[in-house]
Design an enzyme around this catalytic site. Sequence first.
Site, PDB file in Angstrom:
ATOM      1  N   PRO A 242      -1.085   6.326   3.609  1.00 15.78           N
ATOM      2  CG  PRO A 242      -0.430   8.721   3.618  1.00 15.78           C
ATOM      3  CD  PRO A 242      -1.012   7.624   2.696  1.00 15.78           C
ATOM      4  N   GLY A 243      -2.314   6.517   5.661  1.00 17.20           N
ATOM      5  CA  GLY A 243      -3.393   6.242   6.843  1.00 17.20           C
ATOM      6  C   GLY A 243      -3.521   4.471   7.062  1.00 17.20           C
TER       7      GLY A 243
ATOM      8  N   GLY B 199      -9.767   9.150   5.288  1.00 14.41           N
ATOM      9  CA  GLY B 199     -10.703   8.845   4.265  1.00 14.41           C
ATOM     10  C   GLY B 199     -11.901   9.338   4.761  1.00 14.41           C
ATOM     11  CE1 TYR B 200     -15.989   8.288   0.896  1.00 12.90           C
ATOM     12  CE2 TYR B 200     -14.301   6.576   0.947  1.00 12.90           C
ATOM     13  CZ  TYR B 200     -15.125   7.488   0.408  1.00 12.90           C
ATOM     14  OH  TYR B 200     -15.040   7.401  -1.001  1.00 12.90           O
TER      15      TYR B 200
ATOM     16  CE  LYS C   1     -10.051   3.627  11.210  1.00 13.61           C
ATOM     17  NZ  LYS C   1      -9.620   4.461  10.205  1.00 13.61           N
TER      18      LYS C   1
ATOM     19  CD  GLU D 159      -3.365  -0.691 -13.779  1.00 14.75           C
ATOM     20  OE1 GLU D 159      -4.890  -0.733 -14.018  1.00 14.75           O
ATOM     21  OE2 GLU D 159      -2.526   0.149 -13.954  1.00 14.75           O
TER      22      GLU D 159
ATOM     23  CG  ASP E 100      -9.227  -3.444  -2.362  1.00 14.01           C
ATOM     24  OD1 ASP E 100      -8.453  -2.774  -2.601  1.00 14.01           O
ATOM     25  OD2 ASP E 100     -10.452  -3.851  -2.802  1.00 14.01           O
TER      26      ASP E 100
ATOM     27  NE  ARG F 268      -6.835  -0.794   7.070  1.00 10.16           N
ATOM     28  CZ  ARG F 268      -7.764   0.323   6.653  1.00 10.16           C
ATOM     29  NH1 ARG F 268      -8.053   0.900   7.939  1.00 10.16           N
ATOM     30  NH2 ARG F 268      -8.460   0.475   5.712  1.00 10.16           N
TER      31      ARG F 268
ATOM     32  CB  SER G 242      -1.024  -0.016   1.262  1.00 10.73           C
ATOM     33  OG  SER G 242      -1.493   1.291   1.187  1.00 10.73           O
TER      34      SER G 242
HETATM   35  P1  IMP Z   1      -7.980   0.760  -1.480  1.00 15.99           P
HETATM   36  O1  IMP Z   1      -6.484   1.122  -1.318  1.00 15.99           O
HETATM   37  O2  IMP Z   1      -8.423   0.454  -3.010  1.00 15.99           O
HETATM   38  O3  IMP Z   1      -8.277  -0.575  -0.692  1.00 15.99           O
HETATM   39  O4  IMP Z   1      -8.864   1.946  -1.073  1.00 15.99           O
HETATM   40  C1  IMP Z   1      -9.515   2.066   0.434  1.00 15.99           C
HETATM   41  C2  IMP Z   1     -10.095   3.054   0.538  1.00 15.99           C
HETATM   42  O5  IMP Z   1     -11.376   2.956   1.082  1.00 15.99           O
HETATM   43  C3  IMP Z   1      -9.500   4.544   1.214  1.00 15.99           C
HETATM   44  O6  IMP Z   1      -8.625   5.012   0.392  1.00 15.99           O
HETATM   45  C4  IMP Z   1     -10.538   5.126   1.881  1.00 15.99           C
HETATM   46  O7  IMP Z   1     -11.161   6.058   0.993  1.00 15.99           O
HETATM   47  C5  IMP Z   1     -11.596   4.036   2.131  1.00 15.99           C
HETATM   48  N1  IMP Z   1     -11.327   3.411   3.481  1.00 15.99           N
HETATM   49  C6  IMP Z   1     -10.855   2.027   3.557  1.00 15.99           C
HETATM   50  N2  IMP Z   1     -10.652   2.145   5.228  1.00 15.99           N
HETATM   51  C7  IMP Z   1     -10.973   3.250   5.735  1.00 15.99           C
HETATM   52  C8  IMP Z   1     -10.952   3.469   7.052  1.00 15.99           C
HETATM   53  O8  IMP Z   1     -10.394   2.799   8.065  1.00 15.99           O
HETATM   54  N3  IMP Z   1     -11.237   4.895   7.244  1.00 15.99           N
HETATM   55  C9  IMP Z   1     -11.740   5.722   6.354  1.00 15.99           C
HETATM   56  N4  IMP Z   1     -11.633   5.451   4.708  1.00 15.99           N
HETATM   57  C10 IMP Z   1     -11.369   4.040   4.689  1.00 15.99           C
END
Ligand code: IMP
Length: 207
Positions: free
Chosen positions: A14-15, A162-163, A184, A43, A72, A190, A11
């Site tokens: 950073p979060g 993120g959200y 959290k 991808e 993911d 996660r 990945s």
């Molecule tokens: P991925 O990198 O394709 O798995 O995208 C995951 C996306 O889902 C992140 O960029 C966030 O937008 C959202 N997401 C997943 N987990 C979290 C979380 O723990 N908090 C907030 N947003 C999350």
Amino acid sequence: MLTLNKLVIASNNPGKLREIAAILAPLKIEVLPQAAFGVPEAEEPHCTFVENALAKARHASRLTGLPALADDSGVCVHALGGEPGVHSARYAGTADAVDRETQDRLNNEKLLQALAGTDDRSAHYCCVIVLVRHADDPQPLIAEAEWHGEILEVPRGNGGFGYDPFFLIPELGRTGAELAAAEKNALSHRGRALAVLVQRLRELPQD
Ligand code: IMP
């Protein structure tokens, strides 16, 4: 437990990296982000979390020669038929040019617009974690968890990513962004998927 000395995390978010590193810290495995090896984002063409997580883990393992762990994840909003779901990271557009904070803000704006006038604001985060021991591992370790909540109209809190500022956990009366990091990680999709994965690792026979 399987002997793992080094693990690459597939990945560049950073979060996510912060949360995964904190949760795996007690395992005493050297955890390195794929950026440390110059691995670009894989991808994510699939319509399921598990397929995308596998693609990311195999990609990172192939390019580094190390075992790799991928997450993911996304937010599935029930009134939107599960969207943004696997499209959560880029819900508001592909936007490679914008920084992550801007991308998060645009994603949240789009989500609020999509939910305008909707009474059902229930949603869940989903996370699938995959660990491959090598790029062609025929038996990847896979773990999944959900975290249920509601999408607020007004953001609260500065933590998470993120959200999270819009994701209310009704039992706590707080958003994901109002929880301390450890809190959290103990409750989240996660954190709990990783706990299941760690348990699976412990149950594997020693190499
Ligand atoms: P991925 O990198 O394709 O798995 O995208 C995951 C996306 O889902 C992140 O960029 C966030 O937008 C959202 N997401 C997943 N987990 C979290 C979380 O723990 N908090 C907030 N947003 C999350």
